[in-house]
Design a protein around this motif. Sequence first.
Motif, PDB file in Angstrom:
ATOM      1  N   ILE A   1     -28.095  -0.683  20.014  1.00  0.00           N
ATOM      2  CA  ILE A   1     -28.217  -1.947  20.752  1.00  0.00           C
ATOM      3  C   ILE A   1     -27.201  -2.911  20.172  1.00  0.00           C
ATOM      4  O   ILE A   1     -27.268  -3.275  18.994  1.00  0.00           O
ATOM      5  CB  ILE A   1     -29.646  -2.493  20.666  1.00  0.00           C
ATOM      6  CG1 ILE A   1     -30.619  -1.424  21.150  1.00  0.00           C
ATOM      7  CG2 ILE A   1     -29.776  -3.775  21.502  1.00  0.00           C
ATOM      8  CD1 ILE A   1     -32.066  -1.824  21.083  1.00  0.00           C
ATOM      9  N   GLY A   2     -26.242  -3.294  20.993  1.00  0.00           N
ATOM     10  CA  GLY A   2     -25.131  -4.133  20.532  1.00  0.00           C
ATOM     11  C   GLY A   2     -23.893  -3.284  20.344  1.00  0.00           C
ATOM     12  O   GLY A   2     -23.990  -2.158  19.838  1.00  0.00           O
ATOM     13  N   GLY A   3     -22.749  -3.795  20.804  1.00  0.00           N
ATOM     14  CA  GLY A   3     -21.517  -2.991  20.791  1.00  0.00           C
ATOM     15  C   GLY A   3     -20.413  -3.592  19.946  1.00  0.00           C
ATOM     16  O   GLY A   3     -19.261  -3.635  20.366  1.00  0.00           O
ATOM     17  N   GLY A   4     -20.760  -4.074  18.737  1.00  0.00           N
ATOM     18  CA  GLY A   4     -19.727  -4.614  17.845  1.00  0.00           C
ATOM     19  C   GLY A   4     -19.048  -3.500  17.049  1.00  0.00           C
ATOM     20  O   GLY A   4     -19.242  -2.303  17.320  1.00  0.00           O
ATOM     21  N   ALA A   5     -18.265  -3.917  16.052  1.00  0.00           N
ATOM     22  CA  ALA A   5     -17.488  -2.961  15.262  1.00  0.00           C
ATOM     23  C   ALA A   5     -18.388  -1.926  14.567  1.00  0.00           C
ATOM     24  O   ALA A   5     -18.052  -0.741  14.507  1.00  0.00           O
ATOM     25  CB  ALA A   5     -16.657  -3.710  14.226  1.00  0.00           C
ATOM     26  N   GLY A   6     -19.549  -2.384  14.060  1.00  0.00           N
ATOM     27  CA  GLY A   6     -20.456  -1.486  13.343  1.00  0.00           C
ATOM     28  C   GLY A   6     -20.966  -0.382  14.255  1.00  0.00           C
ATOM     29  O   GLY A   6     -20.975   0.807  13.884  1.00  0.00           O
ATOM     30  N   ALA A   7     -21.383  -0.741  15.468  1.00  0.00           N
ATOM     31  CA  ALA A   7     -21.915   0.253  16.409  1.00  0.00           C
ATOM     32  C   ALA A   7     -20.809   1.211  16.853  1.00  0.00           C
ATOM     33  O   ALA A   7     -21.034   2.418  16.966  1.00  0.00           O
ATOM     34  CB  ALA A   7     -22.532  -0.446  17.621  1.00  0.00           C
ATOM     35  N   LEU A   8     -19.617   0.683  17.094  1.00  0.00           N
ATOM     36  CA  LEU A   8     -18.522   1.564  17.525  1.00  0.00           C
ATOM     37  C   LEU A   8     -18.221   2.597  16.439  1.00  0.00           C
ATOM     38  O   LEU A   8     -18.045   3.779  16.714  1.00  0.00           O
ATOM     39  CB  LEU A   8     -17.268   0.739  17.859  1.00  0.00           C
ATOM     40  CG  LEU A   8     -17.389  -0.115  19.129  1.00  0.00           C
ATOM     41  CD1 LEU A   8     -16.199  -1.062  19.262  1.00  0.00           C
ATOM     42  CD2 LEU A   8     -17.500   0.749  20.384  1.00  0.00           C
ATOM     43  N   ALA A   9     -18.194   2.129  15.175  1.00  0.00           N
ATOM     44  CA  ALA A   9     -17.932   3.052  14.064  1.00  0.00           C
ATOM     45  C   ALA A   9     -19.057   4.091  13.977  1.00  0.00           C
ATOM     46  O   ALA A   9     -18.806   5.294  13.833  1.00  0.00           O
ATOM     47  CB  ALA A   9     -17.824   2.278  12.755  1.00  0.00           C
ATOM     48  N   ALA A  10     -20.305   3.618  14.096  1.00  0.00           N
ATOM     49  CA  ALA A  10     -21.452   4.537  14.022  1.00  0.00           C
ATOM     50  C   ALA A  10     -21.365   5.579  15.134  1.00  0.00           C
ATOM     51  O   ALA A  10     -21.647   6.765  14.925  1.00  0.00           O
ATOM     52  CB  ALA A  10     -22.760   3.743  14.140  1.00  0.00           C
ATOM     53  N   SER A  11     -20.945   5.137  16.326  1.00  0.00           N
ATOM     54  CA  SER A  11     -20.926   6.060  17.467  1.00  0.00           C
ATOM     55  C   SER A  11     -19.867   7.149  17.292  1.00  0.00           C
ATOM     56  O   SER A  11     -20.037   8.262  17.781  1.00  0.00           O
ATOM     57  CB  SER A  11     -20.734   5.300  18.778  1.00  0.00           C
ATOM     58  OG  SER A  11     -19.404   4.831  18.894  1.00  0.00           O
ATOM     59  N   ILE A  12     -18.782   6.830  16.595  1.00  0.00           N
ATOM     60  CA  ILE A  12     -17.763   7.870  16.325  1.00  0.00           C
ATOM     61  C   ILE A  12     -18.421   9.001  15.533  1.00  0.00           C
ATOM     62  O   ILE A  12     -18.245  10.184  15.822  1.00  0.00           O
ATOM     63  CB  ILE A  12     -16.562   7.260  15.554  1.00  0.00           C
ATOM     64  CG1 ILE A  12     -15.799   6.299  16.465  1.00  0.00           C
ATOM     65  CG2 ILE A  12     -15.634   8.366  15.017  1.00  0.00           C
ATOM     66  CD1 ILE A  12     -14.744   5.449  15.762  1.00  0.00           C
TER      67      ILE A  12
END
Length: 312
Positions: free
Chosen positions: A12-23
């Motif tokens: 939930i939320g699409g900041g830098a942390g989530a983008l890195a986690a999704s990789i």
Amino acid sequence: MELDEKYDVIMIGGGAGALAASIYTCRADLKTLILERKYVGGQVIITTDVDNYPGFPDGINGVELIQRMEMQAKRFGVEIRNEEVVKIDVEAGKKVVTTDSAVYAAPILILAMGADPRKLDVPGENELVGRGVSYCGTCDGPFFRDKDVVVAGGGDSAITEAIFIAKFVKSMTIVHRRDTLRAEKILQNEITSNPKASFMWNSKIEKISGNNKVEEVSIVNVVDGGKKNLPCGGVFIFIGNEPNTGFLGNLLPADAGSHIETDQTMETAVKGIFAIGDVRKNSFRQIATAVGEGVTAAIAAEHRLGDMRNKG
Ligand code: NAP
């Protein structure tokens, strides 16, 4: 609404942390969905120059940094949807996420909603937002060319933004409630040597006034009680931020400022729910730390999911 259960991980939320986690989750073959209510990138998007993210010796524009992260995450298959989460329920280990247009359930949830600017809460502030009151120097600084402005706050955000705003304005008065800045030394040195910047120490803004646009702020000295009215054409407010955790209710333990408590792996009190970045208690709130927290959560989530599936 039909329950969509095809994802292993929902962020939930699409900041830098989530983008890195999704990789990391996508590379681990976990079907990953990011739900973002506004735009991907969070606060990084409104940062002109990111100078402290490793790998970019000349700095990088915030929008470009996020675009690069998003492209990388999409290469590994993340799905990103523009939906606002309104509720989370935990039902027999399943995390049920209700948005404004759908209902999902997944075993793993990564909370990465970031934070919004804190308000001064003084008369005139709400009425004059967009009419001289701003919470983003990077966005609005150029509109204040040759004006006298006031900046509230003494942390990294206030001083980073003040340095940017100073490029445009005629003069700037930084109003800070103590007599020392909280900001990093390198930022302090830069702002104190800027001829456009002056300081009102031990001072607070009590009121913002103007007829349809900012014309004046009323300032009180918190030590001697002395009051002063300062004519100005704009007020920039950078006094910290409030995590976007409202929809969680009492689901998770949090501190007095509503930042979510986690262990070292970023897992919250509920197994399978992780929190990263500005919503997390004790986060350093840097892009690099949000990315590190995201990666930590992603790896721990993969382990947690393995445990859950082994237990059947
Ligand atoms: P912050 O570090 O919490 O600083 C908030 C500032 O606002 C402090 O100076 C505080 O005063 C003041 N303040 C708080 N409430 C106030 C009130 N009601 N009235 C008047 N003043 C008030 O917040 P931030 O600057 O937004 O930074 C947040 C995090 O992001 C920090 O961890 C920071 O290091 C990080 N950040 C880093 C960078 C960078 O690396 N370049 C840039 C931006 C942000 P006191 O000092 O008296 O508490």
